[in-house]
Motif scaffolding. Structure first.
Motif, PDB file in Angstrom:
ATOM      1  N   ASP A  69     -22.103  -7.101  47.836  1.00  0.00           N
ATOM      2  CA  ASP A  69     -21.822  -7.571  49.187  1.00  0.00           C
ATOM      3  C   ASP A  69     -22.745  -6.770  50.094  1.00  0.00           C
ATOM      4  OD1 ASP A  69     -20.870  -8.088  51.720  1.00  0.00           O
ATOM      5  OD2 ASP A  69     -18.941  -7.098  51.419  1.00  0.00           O
ATOM      6  N   GLU A  70     -23.694  -7.429  50.740  1.00  0.00           N
ATOM      7  CA  GLU A  70     -24.699  -6.691  51.494  1.00  0.00           C
ATOM      8  C   GLU A  70     -24.085  -5.899  52.644  1.00  0.00           C
ATOM      9  OE1 GLU A  70     -26.369 -10.319  54.358  1.00  0.00           O
ATOM     10  OE2 GLU A  70     -27.671  -9.377  52.867  1.00  0.00           O
ATOM     11  N   SER A  71     -22.943  -6.340  53.164  1.00  0.00           N
ATOM     12  CA  SER A  71     -22.285  -5.585  54.227  1.00  0.00           C
ATOM     13  C   SER A  71     -21.526  -4.386  53.680  1.00  0.00           C
ATOM     14  CB  SER A  71     -21.317  -6.487  54.983  1.00  0.00           C
ATOM     15  OG  SER A  71     -20.175  -6.777  54.201  1.00  0.00           O
ATOM     16  N   PHE A  72     -21.310  -4.357  52.372  1.00  0.00           N
ATOM     17  CA  PHE A  72     -20.640  -3.277  51.663  1.00  0.00           C
ATOM     18  C   PHE A  72     -19.160  -3.169  52.018  1.00  0.00           C
ATOM     19  CE2 PHE A  72     -20.910   1.157  49.689  1.00  0.00           C
ATOM     20  CZ  PHE A  72     -21.100   0.632  48.431  1.00  0.00           C
ATOM     21  N   TYR A  73     -18.585  -4.253  52.540  1.00  0.00           N
ATOM     22  CA  TYR A  73     -17.132  -4.280  52.714  1.00  0.00           C
ATOM     23  C   TYR A  73     -16.463  -4.240  51.344  1.00  0.00           C
ATOM     24  CZ  TYR A  73     -12.514  -5.724  54.355  1.00  0.00           C
ATOM     25  OH  TYR A  73     -11.167  -5.776  54.623  1.00  0.00           O
ATOM     26  N   THR A  74     -17.075  -4.959  50.385  1.00  0.00           N
ATOM     27  CA  THR A  74     -16.617  -4.946  49.004  1.00  0.00           C
ATOM     28  C   THR A  74     -17.653  -4.233  48.151  1.00  0.00           C
ATOM     29  OG1 THR A  74     -15.471  -7.057  49.314  1.00  0.00           O
ATOM     30  CG2 THR A  74     -15.925  -6.372  47.049  1.00  0.00           C
ATOM     31  N   ALA A  75     -17.187  -3.317  47.322  1.00  0.00           N
ATOM     32  CA  ALA A  75     -18.073  -2.585  46.414  1.00  0.00           C
ATOM     33  C   ALA A  75     -17.868  -3.116  44.997  1.00  0.00           C
ATOM     34  CB  ALA A  75     -17.780  -1.095  46.464  1.00  0.00           C
ATOM     35  N   TYR A  76     -18.953  -3.577  44.398  1.00  0.00           N
ATOM     36  CA  TYR A  76     -18.906  -4.098  43.039  1.00  0.00           C
ATOM     37  C   TYR A  76     -19.493  -3.068  42.081  1.00  0.00           C
ATOM     38  CZ  TYR A  76     -18.050  -8.643  45.189  1.00  0.00           C
ATOM     39  OH  TYR A  76     -17.514  -9.669  45.908  1.00  0.00           O
ATOM     40  N   GLU A  77     -18.742  -2.765  41.033  1.00  0.00           N
ATOM     41  CA  GLU A  77     -19.241  -1.852  40.002  1.00  0.00           C
ATOM     42  C   GLU A  77     -19.308  -2.601  38.683  1.00  0.00           C
ATOM     43  OE1 GLU A  77     -18.482   2.660  38.259  1.00  0.00           O
ATOM     44  OE2 GLU A  77     -17.132   1.799  39.750  1.00  0.00           O
ATOM     45  N   MET A  78     -20.479  -2.604  38.056  1.00  0.00           N
ATOM     46  CA  MET A  78     -20.681  -3.353  36.821  1.00  0.00           C
ATOM     47  C   MET A  78     -20.117  -2.552  35.645  1.00  0.00           C
ATOM     48  SD  MET A  78     -22.064  -6.429  36.427  1.00  0.00           S
ATOM     49  CE  MET A  78     -23.288  -6.522  37.741  1.00  0.00           C
ATOM     50  N   SER A  79     -18.787  -2.463  35.598  1.00  0.00           N
ATOM     51  CA  SER A  79     -18.134  -1.623  34.601  1.00  0.00           C
ATOM     52  C   SER A  79     -17.462  -2.428  33.489  1.00  0.00           C
ATOM     53  CB  SER A  79     -17.096  -0.724  35.277  1.00  0.00           C
ATOM     54  OG  SER A  79     -16.186  -1.497  36.032  1.00  0.00           O
ATOM     55  N   ARG A  80     -17.412  -3.739  33.627  1.00  0.00           N
ATOM     56  CA  ARG A  80     -16.877  -4.587  32.570  1.00  0.00           C
ATOM     57  C   ARG A  80     -18.031  -5.180  31.763  1.00  0.00           C
ATOM     58  NH1 ARG A  80     -11.264  -5.597  33.508  1.00  0.00           N
ATOM     59  NH2 ARG A  80     -11.324  -7.445  32.165  1.00  0.00           N
ATOM     60  N   PRO A  81     -17.754  -5.801  30.629  1.00  0.00           N
ATOM     61  CA  PRO A  81     -18.839  -6.240  29.742  1.00  0.00           C
ATOM     62  C   PRO A  81     -19.812  -7.224  30.397  1.00  0.00           C
ATOM     63  CG  PRO A  81     -16.748  -6.238  28.572  1.00  0.00           C
ATOM     64  CD  PRO A  81     -16.422  -5.982  30.016  1.00  0.00           C
ATOM     65  N   VAL A  82     -21.077  -7.058  30.048  1.00  0.00           N
ATOM     66  CA  VAL A  82     -22.132  -8.004  30.419  1.00  0.00           C
ATOM     67  C   VAL A  82     -22.686  -8.557  29.115  1.00  0.00           C
ATOM     68  CG1 VAL A  82     -24.363  -8.316  31.552  1.00  0.00           C
ATOM     69  CG2 VAL A  82     -22.669  -6.749  32.532  1.00  0.00           C
ATOM     70  N   THR A  83     -22.511  -9.859  28.891  1.00  0.00           N
ATOM     71  CA  THR A  83     -22.835 -10.448  27.599  1.00  0.00           C
ATOM     72  C   THR A  83     -23.612 -11.756  27.775  1.00  0.00           C
ATOM     73  OG1 THR A  83     -20.729 -11.665  27.533  1.00  0.00           O
ATOM     74  CG2 THR A  83     -20.766  -9.451  26.554  1.00  0.00           C
ATOM     75  N   VAL A  84     -24.095 -12.270  26.648  1.00  0.00           N
ATOM     76  CA  VAL A  84     -24.780 -13.556  26.614  1.00  0.00           C
ATOM     77  C   VAL A  84     -24.127 -14.423  25.554  1.00  0.00           C
ATOM     78  CG1 VAL A  84     -26.961 -14.767  26.279  1.00  0.00           C
ATOM     79  CG2 VAL A  84     -26.953 -12.486  27.292  1.00  0.00           C
ATOM     80  N   SER A  85     -23.868 -15.683  25.900  1.00  0.00           N
ATOM     81  CA  SER A  85     -23.345 -16.647  24.947  1.00  0.00           C
ATOM     82  C   SER A  85     -24.355 -17.771  24.787  1.00  0.00           C
ATOM     83  CB  SER A  85     -22.009 -17.229  25.431  1.00  0.00           C
ATOM     84  OG  SER A  85     -21.017 -16.218  25.497  1.00  0.00           O
ATOM     85  N   GLY A  86     -24.619 -18.141  23.532  1.00  0.00           N
ATOM     86  CA  GLY A  86     -25.560 -19.221  23.289  1.00  0.00           C
ATOM     87  C   GLY A  86     -26.213 -19.071  21.935  1.00  0.00           C
ATOM     88  N   PRO A  87     -27.034 -20.052  21.562  1.00  0.00           N
ATOM     89  CA  PRO A  87     -27.628 -20.070  20.219  1.00  0.00           C
ATOM     90  C   PRO A  87     -28.868 -19.201  20.047  1.00  0.00           C
ATOM     91  CG  PRO A  87     -28.213 -22.056  21.418  1.00  0.00           C
ATOM     92  CD  PRO A  87     -27.299 -21.292  22.308  1.00  0.00           C
ATOM     93  N   VAL A  88     -29.331 -18.534  21.113  1.00  0.00           N
ATOM     94  CA  VAL A  88     -30.512 -17.677  20.990  1.00  0.00           C
ATOM     95  C   VAL A  88     -30.117 -16.235  21.274  1.00  0.00           C
ATOM     96  CG1 VAL A  88     -32.103 -19.522  21.626  1.00  0.00           C
ATOM     97  CG2 VAL A  88     -31.179 -18.026  23.400  1.00  0.00           C
ATOM     98  N   VAL A  89     -30.892 -15.308  20.733  1.00  0.00           N
ATOM     99  CA  VAL A  89     -30.645 -13.886  20.929  1.00  0.00           C
ATOM    100  C   VAL A  89     -31.417 -13.414  22.162  1.00  0.00           C
ATOM    101  CG1 VAL A  89     -30.873 -11.580  19.942  1.00  0.00           C
ATOM    102  CG2 VAL A  89     -30.272 -13.513  18.469  1.00  0.00           C
ATOM    103  N   CYS A  90     -30.715 -12.842  23.116  1.00  0.00           N
ATOM    104  CA  CYS A  90     -31.327 -12.419  24.368  1.00  0.00           C
ATOM    105  C   CYS A  90     -31.204 -10.911  24.538  1.00  0.00           C
ATOM    106  CB  CYS A  90     -30.660 -13.111  25.557  1.00  0.00           C
ATOM    107  SG  CYS A  90     -30.699 -14.921  25.474  1.00  0.00           S
ATOM    108  N   GLN A  91     -32.055 -10.379  25.385  1.00  0.00           N
ATOM    109  CA  GLN A  91     -32.046  -8.961  25.688  1.00  0.00           C
ATOM    110  C   GLN A  91     -31.470  -8.732  27.085  1.00  0.00           C
ATOM    111  OE1 GLN A  91     -32.965  -6.541  23.472  1.00  0.00           O
ATOM    112  NE2 GLN A  91     -33.260  -8.215  21.996  1.00  0.00           N
TER     113      GLN A  91
END
Length: 215
Positions: free
Chosen positions: A142-164
């Motif tokens: 949130d560019e105003s920073f009223y809400t702070a987002y922390e990337m603390s939960r899983p970040v994954t990829v679903s699909g038939p190809v392998v991604c980085q």
């Protein structure tokens, strides 16, 4: 990330400076097709305990206070955060080079609770044709920073190809030092509300870079 609110409200000389009021632990699931193109993003938001309590009380849910919702309560809660005003980007920015990747509004919203915290999910589709996921930059903020987002939960990829997936966390100390240096240049009577309030949200955002082989 929650310590940052204390710093911004107590330790800076300008209390009008934007600071977080809501804290969200964020997770992302990228959905790609057989050609290595991004088609959808599943977004997970886990709200902080205090905000969760306010929402549950306002909606008169979890009346027994055990932090666990019934199926009917989950149905009532689902979509409470999916009523977006026109132009709102969902605090999610995906860039392909210098171009923004257009996303739909929230689809298939769901909600539950975990340890007395509200956890919601929604799906966002890439508008138009799927885009090559060969070099995408993704940030939740949130560019105003009223809400702070922390990337603390899983970040994954679903699909038939392998991604980085590559993750770059912000240099908190450096960003805070720059903010302090900026504030020191201002007169004590400077009105941040009437002038340009620094939009610092992106500076404290984790960058995710997604790279999928084209087929």
């Amino acid at each position: 990330m929650r310590w940052l609110a204390t710093f911004l409200t107590c330790c800076l000389p300008f209390p009008a400076l934007a600071h977080p009021h809501v804290f969200i632990d964020t997770g992302l699931e990228f959905v790609v097709d057989e050609a290595g193109k991004l088609t959808h993003v599943q977004v997970t938001w886990a709200y902080d305990e205090f905000y969760s309590l306010l929402v549950l009380e306002d909606m008169r849910l979890d009346q027994d206070g055990d932090g666990v919702l019934t199926a009917s309560e989950e149905q009532l809660l689902s979509g409470f955060d999916a009523q977006w005003v026109e132009g709102y980007n969902g605090d999610l920015v995906i860039r392909m080079g210098d171009n923004l990747v257009p996303l739909s509004g929230p689809l298939e919203p769901q909600a539950t609770t975990e340890d007395a915290r509200i956890v919601t999910t929604h799906l966002r589709a890439v508008e138009g044709a799927p885009v090559p996921a060969s070099a995408l930059s993704i940030k939740a903020f949130d560019e105003s920073f009223y809400t702070a987002y922390e990337m603390s939960r899983p970040v994954t990829v679903s699909g038939p190809v392998v991604c980085q997936i590559e993750r770059t966390d912000p240099d908190i100390d450096a960003e805070l030092a720059q903010m302090q240096a900026f504030l020191r240049t201002l007169d004590a009577d400077y009105d941040l509300e009437e002038n340009d309030i620094p939009l610092v949200g992106e500076k404290f955002a984790t960058e995710i870079r997604l790279s999928c082989p084209a087929t």
